[in-house]
Design a protein around this motif. Sequence first.
Motif, PDB file in Angstrom:
ATOM      1  N   GLY A 153      -4.536  -8.498 -10.368  1.00  0.00           N
ATOM      2  CA  GLY A 153      -5.311  -7.590  -9.577  1.00  0.00           C
ATOM      3  C   GLY A 153      -4.782  -6.919  -8.411  1.00  0.00           C
ATOM      4  N   GLY A 154      -4.457  -7.812  -7.573  1.00  0.00           N
ATOM      5  CA  GLY A 154      -4.200  -7.500  -6.284  1.00  0.00           C
ATOM      6  C   GLY A 154      -2.800  -7.027  -6.297  1.00  0.00           C
ATOM      7  N   GLN A 155      -1.941  -7.484  -6.881  1.00  0.00           N
ATOM      8  CA  GLN A 155      -0.519  -6.833  -6.993  1.00  0.00           C
ATOM      9  C   GLN A 155      -0.638  -5.576  -7.956  1.00  0.00           C
ATOM     10  N   ASN A 172      -8.762  -8.591   2.792  1.00  0.00           N
ATOM     11  CA  ASN A 172      -8.189  -8.300   4.124  1.00  0.00           C
ATOM     12  C   ASN A 172      -6.777  -7.738   4.282  1.00  0.00           C
ATOM     13  N   SER A 173      -6.053  -8.294   3.527  1.00  0.00           N
ATOM     14  CA  SER A 173      -4.771  -8.372   3.522  1.00  0.00           C
ATOM     15  C   SER A 173      -4.346  -6.919   2.892  1.00  0.00           C
ATOM     16  N   LEU A 174      -5.053  -6.278   1.901  1.00  0.00           N
ATOM     17  CA  LEU A 174      -4.918  -5.182   1.297  1.00  0.00           C
ATOM     18  C   LEU A 174      -5.478  -4.088   2.221  1.00  0.00           C
ATOM     19  N   GLU A 194       9.156  -3.481  -1.799  1.00  0.00           N
ATOM     20  CA  GLU A 194       9.474  -4.630  -0.979  1.00  0.00           C
ATOM     21  C   GLU A 194       8.495  -4.449   0.195  1.00  0.00           C
ATOM     22  N   ARG A 195       8.118  -3.259   0.734  1.00  0.00           N
ATOM     23  CA  ARG A 195       7.120  -3.082   1.744  1.00  0.00           C
ATOM     24  C   ARG A 195       5.880  -3.390   1.265  1.00  0.00           C
ATOM     25  N   THR A 196       5.481  -3.530  -0.018  1.00  0.00           N
ATOM     26  CA  THR A 196       4.127  -3.985  -0.671  1.00  0.00           C
ATOM     27  C   THR A 196       4.188  -5.323  -0.928  1.00  0.00           C
TER      28      THR A 196
END
Length: 254
Positions: A153-155, A187-189, A136-138
Amino acid sequence: MAKLFQLHNLSKSFGSTSAIDKVNLDIETGEIIALIGSSGSGKTTLLKLLNGQHLADKNGDVSISNTPIKQLTNTQLRKARSSIAYIPQDLGIVKNLKVFQNIFLGKVGRISTPSMLWRFLFPPKSEILKIHQLLERTGIEKKLYSVTSTLSGGQQQRVAIARALYQGAHTILADEPISSVDPARANSLIQLLIDISRENNLTLIMSIHNIELAQKFFPRLIGLKHGKIILDQSKVTPAELENLYQLNEEQLTQ
Ligand SMILES: Nc1ncnc2c1ncn2[C@@H]1O[C@H](COP(=O)(O)OP(=O)(O)O)[C@@H](O)[C@H]1O
Ligand SMILES: [Mg+2]
């Protein structure tokens, strides 16, 4: 403040290549650090020295909480390593396993193989609940039971971060985790890794190619060139950048 990592005269060579050359550095608990420098400057080698994946050449060493790594027994080294999450460039996740199983692997150094197998087959409810909270936090809790290869890839990067948290590490070492994602995701990562590290008082050391992102997000920038630290500060001037990324003659003629 307590020093978490102390690097004394640290060197690492591979044959005749000097990858890290007489580095001295102190890192305190909770620091958020970007490791910058061109390809081949020694970033990955330095990260692997920090978690004992590489052992230093004979004169220098890394101390973790005042204990030199070279003085640790194998058992102590394994324990020290289990407290330092390392997210490699390829994320080190097993793509044909389900997401929750990959998260379990974060504790591979802490629990025995038979209990790990048991968990894989019969995941305890309490652990699944914990993993669900981490996901949930990620932001990927819906993927708990998905096969990891079906994630973007991002997930998959978020799986690697959740695994680091599940591991219960005090430090996250991330090796160019954004090299294969688009700028918005990058950026979000980075923001996610920094937020999670701050919330949990974790130390974060990330090697990163993109200097703009490094300057935007990181309060401490450490620049490596030919295995030496040539800058350690919060902002970098254009002249310093040019020097940092300047190729030597040998590289230019390759
Ligand atoms: N396992 C290895 N065997 C031989 N040479 C290596 C090895 N790992 C790194 N090197 C060399 O050490 C130098 C630093 O590499 P590396 O730490 O991977 O740099 P970066 O991560 O900044 O690209 C390079 O010259 C690289 O070729
Ligand atoms: Mg590297």
